[in-house]
Design an enzyme around this catalytic site. Structure first.
Site, mmCIF file in Angstrom:
data_model
loop_
_atom_site.group_PDB
_atom_site.id
_atom_site.type_symbol
_atom_site.label_atom_id
_atom_site.label_comp_id
_atom_site.label_asym_id
_atom_site.label_seq_id
_atom_site.Cartn_x
_atom_site.Cartn_y
_atom_site.Cartn_z
ATOM 1 C CE1 TYR A 1 57.199 -26.480 -7.259
ATOM 2 C CE2 TYR A 1 56.585 -27.040 -9.427
ATOM 3 C CZ TYR A 1 56.399 -26.393 -8.326
ATOM 4 O OH TYR A 1 55.311 -25.714 -8.182
ATOM 5 N NE ARG B 1 55.640 -28.162 -18.423
ATOM 6 C CZ ARG B 1 54.412 -27.511 -18.154
ATOM 7 N NH1 ARG B 1 53.875 -27.774 -16.952
ATOM 8 N NH2 ARG B 1 53.909 -26.405 -18.863
ATOM 9 C CD GLN C 1 54.059 -32.465 -14.087
ATOM 10 O OE1 GLN C 1 53.675 -31.624 -13.086
ATOM 11 N NE2 GLN C 1 54.482 -31.494 -15.208
ATOM 12 N N GLY D 1 47.311 -24.215 -20.630
ATOM 13 C CA GLY D 1 46.912 -24.418 -19.629
ATOM 14 C C GLY D 1 45.964 -23.597 -19.142
ATOM 15 N NE ARG D 2 48.553 -18.654 -15.457
ATOM 16 C CZ ARG D 2 49.741 -19.195 -15.477
ATOM 17 N NH1 ARG D 2 50.319 -19.726 -16.306
ATOM 18 N NH2 ARG D 2 50.464 -19.276 -14.111
ATOM 19 N N PRO E 1 49.711 -29.884 -17.480
ATOM 20 C CG PRO E 1 51.829 -30.371 -16.359
ATOM 21 C CD PRO E 1 51.043 -30.266 -17.898
ATOM 22 C CG LEU F 1 51.849 -15.723 -22.263
ATOM 23 C CD1 LEU F 1 52.746 -14.583 -22.288
ATOM 24 C CD2 LEU F 1 50.535 -15.499 -21.776
ATOM 25 C CB ALA G 1 52.673 -31.394 -10.091
#
Length: 371
Positions: free
Chosen positions: A183, A231, A100, A324-325, A23, A302, A57
């Site tokens: 969060y 998560r 999510q 993700g990235r 996400p 990573l 999210a």
């Protein structure tokens, strides 16, 4: 055969392979509503060949949004906007879609990252007063959040359940609860953010209480045949913060309540964290949760190379990897991984002609000729 491209199960949900799209907030919603940007963004990711797409999210209330530009699923209008986007995505891809659900707590009312990511104070345009386990701001100098009382706890719990019912109506294949990255639910877990003196603070059992209540509420509100998981941040990267030992205990408590998997990340509860970044830097935490609970675990952080992801699965460090990235940079990452590892991947027929000549069987169920 590549282990990364073997099917797997999360509860009753079957994944074609063990690549999940993590996400990733887009900070592009309007009043909580997904729009054309989300249709384009999710549409291209849905064609990636990954086994799972976890949407960014999505706040369970307006005050639970990380920023004024975050997605929400808390009204008929947000639900209708989601339905439009999901209809387009599903028309062209069979990828399982998981939402999510989260609440940003004291990290809400923030600017987008490209605007600095700093707090928008309640007296500024588009800002609001945040809420948290305790009246302790995330960073020095920020506005002090409202400590949630029993009425507030009941409201937030109900907001999660209501969002889960909306997710069920939209046909989401599963729900991931956001209990990581500093969060609200992570704030309850961590002694860095949780200074309560009641039954929701102090001991680990007390700090776990509200996140477990939220999980129970979501699990009850969502169809039993569809999985719900969470998560987590496995460590705060701060002495005296939330730890991997506590993460294992929390995971076991979730397992007894029907949690289908654990998506293992780290950090986010305090700007004082000291993270030691390196390839696979979070994978050992996923491995520990997997070894001690037997739950399916998703590793993230990573993971950028196909051989790296393959080794994580082969070595039993996690059951799936989450990108993700790397996926933003290369939305066809699973295609290239399959080519590198000698595997097959789903792709839309409109793109079948793109497969390399040296690997004619890269795409599943392909037969493409051209005059």
């Amino acid at each position: 055969m590549s282990r990364l491209f073997e099917p797997m199960q999360i509860g009753n949900l079957r994944l074609d392979n063990r690549i999940a799209i993590a996400p990733m907030c887009q900070y592009s919603a309007e009043g909580g509503l997904p729009n054309d940007w989300h249709m384009i963004h999710l549409g291209q990711l849905a064609l990636s060949g990954a086994g799972l797409l976890i949407l960014e999210a999505t706040a369970v209330s307006p005050q639970g949004r990380i920023s004024p530009y975050d997605l929400g699923l808390y009204s008929d209008a947000t639900e209708e906007a989601f339905a439009r986007v999901l209809k387009a995505v599903r028309a062209h891809s069979p990828i399982p879609l998981v939402v999510q659900l989260g609440h940003a707590g004291r990290k809400a009312s923030s600017r987008a990252p490209w605007e600095g990511g700093t707090q928008i104070r309640p007296d500024e345009p588009s800002g609001w007063r945040t809420e948290a386990p305790s009246a302790v701001p995330h960073s020095e100098g920020e506005d002090i959040p409202v400590a949630l009382d029993q009425e507030g706890l009941d409201r937030v719990r109900a907001d999660f359940a209501n969002a889960a019912r909306r997710a069920a109506r939209l046909g989401f294949d599963g729900i991931e609860i956001h209990g990581a990255h500093g969060y609200l639910l992570h704030q309850f877990l961590s002694p860095i953010a949780n200074k309560r003196k009641d039954e929701y603070g102090g001991s680990i059992d007390n700090r776990m209480r509200f996140p477990l209540e939220v999980f129970d509420a979501v699990r009850e509100a969502f169809p039993a045949e569809r999985p719900v998981w969470i998560r987590v941040s496995a460590t705060d990267w701060i002495p005296g913060g939330w730890s991997i030992d506590e993460t294992v205990a929390f995971s076991k408590a979730l397992q007894s309540r029907g949690c289908a998997a654990i998506h293992v990340s780290t950090g986010g509860v305090s700007p004082a964290q000291t993270i030691k970044l390196a390839p696979n830097y979070q994978v050992p935490y996923a491995q520990r949760v997997k070894a001690e609970t037997g739950l399916p675990t998703i590793a993230v952080g990573l993971i950028t190379e196909p051989e790296q992801a393959e080794a994580i699965i082969v070595n039993g460090e996690a059951d799936a990897v989450s990108l993700g990235r790397a996926m933003l940079y290369n939305p066809r990452w699973p295609w290239h991984a399959a080519a590198s590892l000698g595997a097959q991947v789903r792709a839309p027929k409109q793109y079948w002609r793109s497969q390399p000549r040296e690997q004619k069987d890269l795409f599943k169920n392909t037969s493409y000729g051209q005059r």
